[in-house]
Design an enzyme around this catalytic site. Structure first.
Site, PDB file in Angstrom:
ATOM      1  N   GLY A 125       5.466   4.414  -8.764  1.00  0.00           N
ATOM      2  CA  GLY A 125       6.406   3.065  -9.080  1.00  0.00           C
ATOM      3  C   GLY A 125       5.258   1.827  -9.208  1.00  0.00           C
ATOM      4  O   GLY A 125       5.366   1.124  -9.924  1.00  0.00           O
ATOM      5  N   HIS A 126       4.530   1.731  -8.118  1.00  0.00           N
ATOM      6  CA  HIS A 126       3.707   0.752  -7.837  1.00  0.00           C
ATOM      7  C   HIS A 126       2.587   0.701  -9.071  1.00  0.00           C
ATOM      8  O   HIS A 126       2.458  -0.161  -9.794  1.00  0.00           O
ATOM      9  CB  HIS A 126       2.479   0.655  -6.989  1.00  0.00           C
ATOM     10  CG  HIS A 126       3.483   0.794  -5.442  1.00  0.00           C
ATOM     11  ND1 HIS A 126       3.437   1.893  -4.562  1.00  0.00           N
ATOM     12  CD2 HIS A 126       4.217  -0.255  -4.794  1.00  0.00           C
ATOM     13  CE1 HIS A 126       4.212   1.492  -3.493  1.00  0.00           C
ATOM     14  NE2 HIS A 126       4.499   0.320  -3.509  1.00  0.00           N
ATOM     15  N   VAL A 162      11.436   3.034 -10.932  1.00  0.00           N
ATOM     16  CA  VAL A 162      10.406   4.441 -11.431  1.00  0.00           C
ATOM     17  C   VAL A 162      11.252   5.565 -10.346  1.00  0.00           C
ATOM     18  O   VAL A 162      11.285   5.185  -9.364  1.00  0.00           O
ATOM     19  CB  VAL A 162       9.086   4.366 -11.117  1.00  0.00           C
ATOM     20  CG1 VAL A 162       8.438   5.710 -11.676  1.00  0.00           C
ATOM     21  CG2 VAL A 162       8.515   3.286 -12.169  1.00  0.00           C
ATOM     22  N   GLY A 164       0.862  -1.381   0.029  1.00  0.00           N
ATOM     23  CA  GLY A 164       0.140   0.007   0.063  1.00  0.00           C
ATOM     24  C   GLY A 164       0.828   1.268   0.016  1.00  0.00           C
ATOM     25  O   GLY A 164       2.053   1.311  -0.413  1.00  0.00           O
ATOM     26  N   GLY A 219       9.645  -4.688  -8.632  1.00  0.00           N
ATOM     27  CA  GLY A 219      10.379  -3.745  -8.788  1.00  0.00           C
ATOM     28  C   GLY A 219      11.787  -4.024  -8.615  1.00  0.00           C
ATOM     29  O   GLY A 219      12.330  -4.690  -7.756  1.00  0.00           O
ATOM     30  N   LEU A 265       0.585   3.584  -1.983  1.00  0.00           N
ATOM     31  CA  LEU A 265       0.886   3.370  -3.302  1.00  0.00           C
ATOM     32  C   LEU A 265       1.394   4.701  -3.926  1.00  0.00           C
ATOM     33  O   LEU A 265       1.019   5.998  -3.788  1.00  0.00           O
ATOM     34  CB  LEU A 265      -0.208   2.888  -4.335  1.00  0.00           C
ATOM     35  CG  LEU A 265      -0.808   1.582  -3.773  1.00  0.00           C
ATOM     36  CD1 LEU A 265      -2.151   1.234  -4.486  1.00  0.00           C
ATOM     37  CD2 LEU A 265       0.199   0.621  -3.755  1.00  0.00           C
TER      38      LEU A 265
END
Ligand code: AMP
Length: 284
Positions: A36-37, A176, A31, A147, A33
């Site tokens: 990137g997520h 990211v 969570g 990631g 968020l």
């Protein structure tokens, strides 16, 4: 989009999806968020019929209670964000759904779990491998997205997936970054504005080392030295570690040859511990 809290409900949905021959992509998260997520979610959306995102702040992987307490939990805003990206299901279980009373089975991946983050955060990867095993068994995804920012986590999950025979393909998405170069992280929220600005030095150091690598430096300690010198120029940064390791085995590397090497660092800004890495390939 449905939000599922119960493991039993998640089981029956995934059973039905398999029966209907749906390709299922899974994005495990804790969570809080950020973009990137969302990049992982977008990739998942493009690769499968059904996208399932889990949101679970896994207490077992936190060795620092303060870090666990500071972690932002806001299912309403996370769900609103995910709804925009056509996520089909959010699996957001309570702790007791994942760890029922009497829970006593853990997954530990030897070797790759031991250095870097594993050494600085004892028990961390045991928590990660355990929760991901439970989540994989509950969701039974065809694909799972992770990631590259958490490079050691990727190595642990890949090893575990092979060793335990999960039929899930692991897909890794590049890190990211914010405009400053700072890797996006839920923990960035806990930095002061000044620390957040100064934390861009982490990627600056890694980039400088990568440029030196591209220019021909193959000696790992020289590259580590470049990152160290850059980080030491920032008074707010406190280095935990800087290391060059083999991307698969996570063994330290001295001379960089054909295999992919991860140049990885963990740095404190105040109480906040940030990690980042760059990959060095001989082809680059
Ligand atoms: P977390 O919620 O921090 O456990 O992260 C969930 C997933 O998102 C993990 O696979 C992370 O590696 C990935 N992730 C977190 N931050 C980034 C980022 N900046 N770029 C790409 N992936 C990320």
């Amino acid at each position: 989009m449905e939000i599922i809290n119960r493991r039993q409900r998640m089981f029956s949905i995934s059973r039905k999806l398999r029966r209907d021959n749906k390709k299922v992509a899974f994005v495990p998260t804790m969570g809080a968020l950020h973009a990137g997520h969302i990049t992982l979610v977008k990739e998942a959306r493009q690769s499968a019929d059904i996208v399932i995102v889990s949101i679970f702040v896994n207490p077992v992987q936190f060795n620092d209670k303060g870090d666990l307490l500071r972690y932002r939990r806001d299912l309403t805003s996370d769900a609103a964000m995910l709804a925009e990206y056509e996520v089909d299901y959010i699996f957001a279980p309570e702790e007791s759904e994942i760890y029922p009373e009497g829970f006593s089975t853990y997954v530990y991946v030897e070797g790759v779990s031991e250095g870097l983050e594993g050494a600085s955060r004892p028990g961390h990867f045991r928590g990660v491998a355990t929760v991901v095993t439970i989540l994989f068994n509950t969701v039974r995804p065809d694909l799972a997205f992770f990631g590259a920012k958490d490079a050691q986590q990727v190595a642990v999950i890949r090893r575990m997936t092979t060793d335990l025979g999960f039929e899930t393909e692991i897909v890794v998405i590049p890190t990211v970054r914010e405009e400053s170069g700072l890797a996006m992280s839920s923990r960035n929220e806990n930095l002061t504005p000044e620390e957040r600005e100064k934390a861009s030095i982490i990627y600056k150091g890694l980039r400088e080392a990568k440029l030196a690598f591209r220019a021909g430096t193959r000696n790992a300690s020289e590259l580590v030295g470049i990152v160290q010198k850059t980080l030491e120029s920032e008074p707010l940064a406190r280095i935990d570690y800087i290391a060059a390791v083999d991307a698969i085995s996570l063994e330290p590397v001295e001379k960089i040859e054909d295999r992919e090497v991860i140049l990885s660092t963990a740095v404190y800004f105040g109480k906040v511990r940030l990690i980042d890495n760059v990959a060095l390939n001989a082809g680059q």
